[in-house]
Motif scaffolding. Structure first.
Motif, PDB file in Angstrom:
ATOM      1  N   LEU A   1      40.225  47.810  13.680  1.00  0.00           N
ATOM      2  CA  LEU A   1      40.268  49.058  12.929  1.00  0.00           C
ATOM      3  C   LEU A   1      41.676  49.395  12.483  1.00  0.00           C
ATOM      4  O   LEU A   1      41.895  49.863  11.372  1.00  0.00           O
ATOM      5  CB  LEU A   1      39.781  50.200  13.826  1.00  0.00           C
ATOM      6  CG  LEU A   1      38.297  50.337  14.057  1.00  0.00           C
ATOM      7  CD1 LEU A   1      38.068  51.464  15.038  1.00  0.00           C
ATOM      8  CD2 LEU A   1      37.623  50.638  12.743  1.00  0.00           C
ATOM      9  N   TYR A   2      42.625  49.127  13.377  1.00  0.00           N
ATOM     10  CA  TYR A   2      44.024  49.420  13.068  1.00  0.00           C
ATOM     11  C   TYR A   2      44.413  48.721  11.779  1.00  0.00           C
ATOM     12  O   TYR A   2      45.040  49.307  10.895  1.00  0.00           O
ATOM     13  CB  TYR A   2      44.906  48.950  14.219  1.00  0.00           C
ATOM     14  CG  TYR A   2      46.372  49.185  13.995  1.00  0.00           C
ATOM     15  CD1 TYR A   2      46.951  50.385  14.368  1.00  0.00           C
ATOM     16  CD2 TYR A   2      47.173  48.206  13.413  1.00  0.00           C
ATOM     17  CE1 TYR A   2      48.290  50.607  14.159  1.00  0.00           C
ATOM     18  CE2 TYR A   2      48.508  48.420  13.195  1.00  0.00           C
ATOM     19  CZ  TYR A   2      49.071  49.624  13.567  1.00  0.00           C
ATOM     20  OH  TYR A   2      50.391  49.843  13.360  1.00  0.00           O
ATOM     21  N   GLY A   3      44.033  47.447  11.678  1.00  0.00           N
ATOM     22  CA  GLY A   3      44.358  46.671  10.492  1.00  0.00           C
ATOM     23  C   GLY A   3      43.755  47.283   9.235  1.00  0.00           C
ATOM     24  O   GLY A   3      44.400  47.338   8.189  1.00  0.00           O
ATOM     25  N   MET A   4      42.516  47.764   9.358  1.00  0.00           N
ATOM     26  CA  MET A   4      41.853  48.347   8.188  1.00  0.00           C
ATOM     27  C   MET A   4      42.576  49.605   7.722  1.00  0.00           C
ATOM     28  O   MET A   4      42.721  49.858   6.532  1.00  0.00           O
ATOM     29  CB  MET A   4      40.416  48.719   8.534  1.00  0.00           C
ATOM     30  CG  MET A   4      39.521  47.528   8.753  1.00  0.00           C
ATOM     31  SD  MET A   4      37.888  48.126   9.213  1.00  0.00           S
ATOM     32  CE  MET A   4      37.296  46.745  10.142  1.00  0.00           C
ATOM     33  N   ILE A   5      43.050  50.405   8.692  1.00  0.00           N
ATOM     34  CA  ILE A   5      43.657  51.678   8.322  1.00  0.00           C
ATOM     35  C   ILE A   5      45.093  51.503   7.832  1.00  0.00           C
ATOM     36  O   ILE A   5      45.485  52.063   6.822  1.00  0.00           O
ATOM     37  CB  ILE A   5      43.621  52.655   9.522  1.00  0.00           C
ATOM     38  CG1 ILE A   5      42.173  52.975   9.856  1.00  0.00           C
ATOM     39  CG2 ILE A   5      44.391  53.929   9.201  1.00  0.00           C
ATOM     40  CD1 ILE A   5      42.005  53.810  11.095  1.00  0.00           C
TER      41      ILE A   5
ATOM     42  N   GLY B   1      45.324  51.280  18.134  1.00  0.00           N
ATOM     43  CA  GLY B   1      44.091  50.532  17.923  1.00  0.00           C
ATOM     44  C   GLY B   1      43.080  50.733  19.041  1.00  0.00           C
ATOM     45  O   GLY B   1      41.937  51.123  18.784  1.00  0.00           O
ATOM     46  N   PRO B   2      43.486  50.485  20.304  1.00  0.00           N
ATOM     47  CA  PRO B   2      42.533  50.666  21.405  1.00  0.00           C
ATOM     48  C   PRO B   2      41.947  52.073  21.469  1.00  0.00           C
ATOM     49  O   PRO B   2      40.785  52.243  21.851  1.00  0.00           O
ATOM     50  CB  PRO B   2      43.374  50.370  22.646  1.00  0.00           C
ATOM     51  CG  PRO B   2      44.417  49.446  22.169  1.00  0.00           C
ATOM     52  CD  PRO B   2      44.735  49.867  20.769  1.00  0.00           C
ATOM     53  N   VAL B   3      42.752  53.072  21.062  1.00  0.00           N
ATOM     54  CA  VAL B   3      42.220  54.439  21.073  1.00  0.00           C
ATOM     55  C   VAL B   3      41.124  54.564  20.023  1.00  0.00           C
ATOM     56  O   VAL B   3      40.023  55.063  20.293  1.00  0.00           O
ATOM     57  CB  VAL B   3      43.340  55.467  20.795  1.00  0.00           C
ATOM     58  CG1 VAL B   3      42.775  56.871  20.804  1.00  0.00           C
ATOM     59  CG2 VAL B   3      44.452  55.312  21.812  1.00  0.00           C
ATOM     60  N   LEU B   4      41.434  54.042  18.816  1.00  0.00           N
ATOM     61  CA  LEU B   4      40.417  54.070  17.751  1.00  0.00           C
ATOM     62  C   LEU B   4      39.193  53.280  18.176  1.00  0.00           C
ATOM     63  O   LEU B   4      38.056  53.688  17.960  1.00  0.00           O
ATOM     64  CB  LEU B   4      40.996  53.469  16.467  1.00  0.00           C
ATOM     65  CG  LEU B   4      42.192  54.205  15.869  1.00  0.00           C
ATOM     66  CD1 LEU B   4      42.770  53.415  14.706  1.00  0.00           C
ATOM     67  CD2 LEU B   4      41.781  55.592  15.416  1.00  0.00           C
ATOM     68  N   GLY B   5      39.449  52.121  18.812  1.00  0.00           N
ATOM     69  CA  GLY B   5      38.351  51.266  19.273  1.00  0.00           C
ATOM     70  C   GLY B   5      37.463  52.005  20.265  1.00  0.00           C
ATOM     71  O   GLY B   5      36.240  51.939  20.188  1.00  0.00           O
TER      72      GLY B   5
ATOM     73  N   VAL C   1      36.903  47.219  23.315  1.00  0.00           N
ATOM     74  CA  VAL C   1      37.505  48.314  22.545  1.00  0.00           C
ATOM     75  C   VAL C   1      38.930  47.967  22.124  1.00  0.00           C
ATOM     76  O   VAL C   1      39.372  48.372  21.053  1.00  0.00           O
ATOM     77  CB  VAL C   1      37.465  49.676  23.285  1.00  0.00           C
ATOM     78  CG1 VAL C   1      36.040  50.076  23.581  1.00  0.00           C
ATOM     79  CG2 VAL C   1      38.304  49.670  24.542  1.00  0.00           C
ATOM     80  N   VAL C   2      39.632  47.209  22.981  1.00  0.00           N
ATOM     81  CA  VAL C   2      40.999  46.821  22.619  1.00  0.00           C
ATOM     82  C   VAL C   2      40.972  45.932  21.370  1.00  0.00           C
ATOM     83  O   VAL C   2      41.749  46.122  20.425  1.00  0.00           O
ATOM     84  CB  VAL C   2      41.703  46.115  23.792  1.00  0.00           C
ATOM     85  CG1 VAL C   2      43.036  45.542  23.349  1.00  0.00           C
ATOM     86  CG2 VAL C   2      41.907  47.080  24.940  1.00  0.00           C
ATOM     87  N   ILE C   3      40.045  44.981  21.334  1.00  0.00           N
ATOM     88  CA  ILE C   3      39.969  44.071  20.188  1.00  0.00           C
ATOM     89  C   ILE C   3      39.410  44.769  18.963  1.00  0.00           C
ATOM     90  O   ILE C   3      39.923  44.630  17.855  1.00  0.00           O
ATOM     91  CB  ILE C   3      39.053  42.871  20.520  1.00  0.00           C
ATOM     92  CG1 ILE C   3      39.554  42.150  21.738  1.00  0.00           C
ATOM     93  CG2 ILE C   3      38.959  41.921  19.339  1.00  0.00           C
ATOM     94  CD1 ILE C   3      40.961  41.673  21.616  1.00  0.00           C
ATOM     95  N   LEU C   4      38.350  45.543  19.185  1.00  0.00           N
ATOM     96  CA  LEU C   4      37.714  46.269  18.093  1.00  0.00           C
ATOM     97  C   LEU C   4      38.741  47.134  17.367  1.00  0.00           C
ATOM     98  O   LEU C   4      38.749  47.222  16.142  1.00  0.00           O
ATOM     99  CB  LEU C   4      36.607  47.156  18.680  1.00  0.00           C
ATOM    100  CG  LEU C   4      35.465  47.589  17.808  1.00  0.00           C
ATOM    101  CD1 LEU C   4      34.724  46.380  17.301  1.00  0.00           C
ATOM    102  CD2 LEU C   4      34.509  48.473  18.610  1.00  0.00           C
TER     103      LEU C   4
END
Lengths: 306, 332
Positions: B323-327, B273-277, B262-265
């Motif tokens: 995901l962080y990068g995408m947002i 990021g990890p929260v979104l993951g 989840v951290v990487i995702l």
């Protein structure tokens, strides 16, 4: 009593041989390509499923074994070309994750193909029965054969690595990849060879394990973690370290399981002792690893990289 | 600009999470409150792991160990309160004022010991030694036959008690967890922006340089390891309360793997990021089987990992910022 010790010692060495067969590939792949491959245990599992499958078809253990190895090699080749080859330049975190994901994929795929029911294999008739060792203990012949196979692979690997041109390239590549590449060695081809050969050792171990354990999804991961302990104790990248680490782990684990319960009963209430001793003997190898790493943070036989 | 964009996003998310129970109540799907409670608890653990992996460059593969310490502290205390027996001469308790702080304290202590030994090693050896400690705790919990061994134990008396708050109420427990999550998240945000946070970043970039300018990097790493352990221990204590069931499964090594995923995702080194993951991972786990089913892929809906594995590999190979990068990087 001495007889019991001797028998357990043999059991330990036999487990050590399994661990060595899987660890050898793991440590070669790490030493040469600097890749942590969590999915290496899956190749062990593929080997076990392959032999169970082919044994069902051919009804011959030897034939099934001979057919299994190319299948494992094929799977390994696909895995290397499609995924692992893209991980060589990545950091360990990416490798851990990608190969962890690969485990999910392979395990689930195996479940789809074979279902969740474990498969069982008989010991081949030629190797069933026991053999009297040194006139002291009678020991299952099949287990003796496994110890022999493990030692044969160890000697084979030693000859390859120490005496051949391929071995020279592997040793050189482990120390300094760039230089070897500059000298005109095709590193990516070498990567594939090492990965496939390492995978075949794991598959071979899996095939041999077939008659001793149930063939089921997830059998690779439990062994894999033990193998990591072996190669970390031995020093990652070193075949010699992997052999020594595997035997140490095999013997400590087996001896722990055999004798810790008796020992604890002397000091503790029997109702507590059984649970605690099970826990303690499972923990013993991890404790051993922690001690080794605290004393020698890079294992017993660290490889030297420039 | 990015900063305000960031803050707005965070406030939006927090508001959404606060309003969520009403939404679920209105749409007659209150059971989802429990799902989101689980997401929030798991997110605390993920954020704490991001402090190690993302900010300090320490790839810990045994983070679930602290989840276990937190959960078992709450569980064992509850067990003895129910049985009216003592543990090492101390009575059990159901009081959240005792159990939760004690869970956190013990996690910190265990993290201190594990960290002090593990941090002597580096790189792949660190990954493996943390994995080993995780395994040791796993087998320790398995061997606790009094507390259910392999099968784990139930909290028969229900969740911990707190003055003025009924944790057994679904919604109140949700807000309780959300409060802890918010506090921990804010604490981490402050931490990574502090001078100490910069020390951590320096460790990640070049450890040797740091020690050569006279900063004790071992001590800094140990501090962040303990802080991360506290986060996971808190998550463990909340998780025990959430499921009212504690088993060694919570410290299984694949659980540590899930946390890393989840951290990487989500995108490491970002806290959000990890929260979104976590949200994506757990919601996929919950709904991917249903989604696959509704598209007619019945075989895959049972074996959703067969689809999830390759997705994850693609993310690791090609979408490193997650995901962080995408947002935030493309859109913002």
């Amino acid at each position: 009593m001495a007889q019991l010790y001797f028998e357990q010692l043999l059991n330990g060495i036999q487990l050590g041989m399994f661990l060595f067969l899987v660890s050898a590939g793991l440590t070669l792949i790490f030493g040469f390509m600097n890749v942590i491959n969590l999915a290496h245990g899956s190749l062990f599992m593929i080997g076990a499923y392959a032999i169970a499958l082919f044994h069902g078809v051919t009804n011959s253990f030897l034939l099934a074994l001979i057919l299994s190895l190319p299948l494992v090699a094929l799977c390994a080749w696909i895995i290397e070309v499609v995924i692992i080859s893209r991980l060589y330049t990545r950091d360990h975190l990416d490798q851990v994750l990608a190969t962890f994901a690969l485990i999910l994929f392979i395990n689930e795929g195996t479940t789809i193909l074979f279902g969740r029911t474990p498969m069982f294999l008989d010991v081949p008739p030629l190797l069933s029965g026991t053999i009297s060792l040194f006139g002291v203990v009678s020991y299952p012949l099949y287990r003796v054969a496994i110890i022999g196979a493990g030692l044969a692979v160890a000697i084979f690997l030693w000859i390859i690595i120490a005496k051949t041109r391929l071995g020279m390239q592997i040793r050189a590549g482990t120390t300094n990849r760039e230089t070897v590449e500059q000298l005109g060695v095709n590193i990516s081809k070498l990567n594939t060879i090492i990965f496939v050969v390492g995978a075949m050792f794991a598959g071979f171990a899996g095939a041999l394990a077939g008659p001793l354990t149930s063939v089921e999804v997830g059998m690779g991961e439990n062994l894999l973690i033990l193998c990591f302990v072996c190669i970390v104790i031995g020093g990652i990248g070193s075949i010699r370290g992997a052999l020594l680490g595997a035997i140490i782990v095999g013997v400590v684990d087996t001896m722990g399981r055999a004798f810790v319960p008796d020992l604890l009963v002397k000091f503790l209430d029997p109702t507590y002792a059984s649970g605690i001793s099970a826990g303690l003997s499972s923990m013993s190898i991890y404790l051993l690893m922690v001690v080794v790493l605290v004393v020698k943070p890079t294992g017993l036989f660290p490889i030297i990289r420039s | 600009m990015k900063y305000t964009h960031h803050t707005r996003f965070l406030i939006g998310c927090l508001l959404a999470l606060i309003l969520l129970p009403w939404l679920f109540h209105a749409t007659d799907s209150s059971y989802l409150v429990s799902t989101f409670t689980r997401l929030i608890i798991f997110a605390i653990a993920a954020v704490s792991l991001d402090l190690l992996i993302g900010y300090t460059g320490l790839v810990s593969f045994g983070h679930a160990a602290f989840l276990g310490v937190g959960a078992y502290t709450v569980g064992i205390l509850s067990f003895h309160a129910y049985e009216e027996t003592t543990f090492l001469g101390l009575p059990g308790t159901l009081s959240g004022l005792t159990a939760i702080p004690l869970a956190v304290l013990l996690s910190a202590l265990v993290a201190l010991i594990i960290g002090a030994l593990s941090l002597r090693t580096k790189g792949v050896y660190f990954i493996m030694i943390t994995l080993s400690f995780g395994q040791m705790l796993f087998f320790l919990f398995v061997s606790l036959e009094q507390y259910g061994g392999d099968d784990g134990m139930m909290m028969f008396d229900g969740r911990n008690t707190l003055p003025g708050l009924d944790l057994n109420d679904r919604v109140e427990f949700y807000y309780f967890c959300l409060t802890w999550f918010t506090l921990f998240f804010l604490f981490c945000t402050r931490l990574v922006r502090s001078k100490f946070g910069r020390t951590l970043a320096a460790i990640r970039q070049n450890e040797d340089r740091l020690s050569s300018i006279g900063i004790n990097e071992y001590w800094a790493k140990l501090q962040i390891f303990v802080i991360a352990g506290i986060g996971a221990g808190l998550a463990g204590a909340l998780s025990a309360n959430h499921t009212e069931f504690i088993s060694p499964d919570i410290t299984h090594w694949t659980r540590s793997g899930d946390l890393m995923i989840v951290v990487i995702l989500g995108g490491m080194g970002t806290l959000i990021g990890p929260v979104l993951g976590t949200f994506l991972f757990l919601l996929l786990e919950e709904f991917l089987p249903l989604i696959l089913h509704s598209f007619g892929f019945d075989l895959l809906s049972e074996h959703w990992r067969f689809v999830f594995g390759p997705i994850l590999i693609l993310v690791v190979l090609y979408a490193k910022s997650g995901l962080y990068g995408m947002i935030f990087r493309k859109g913002g």
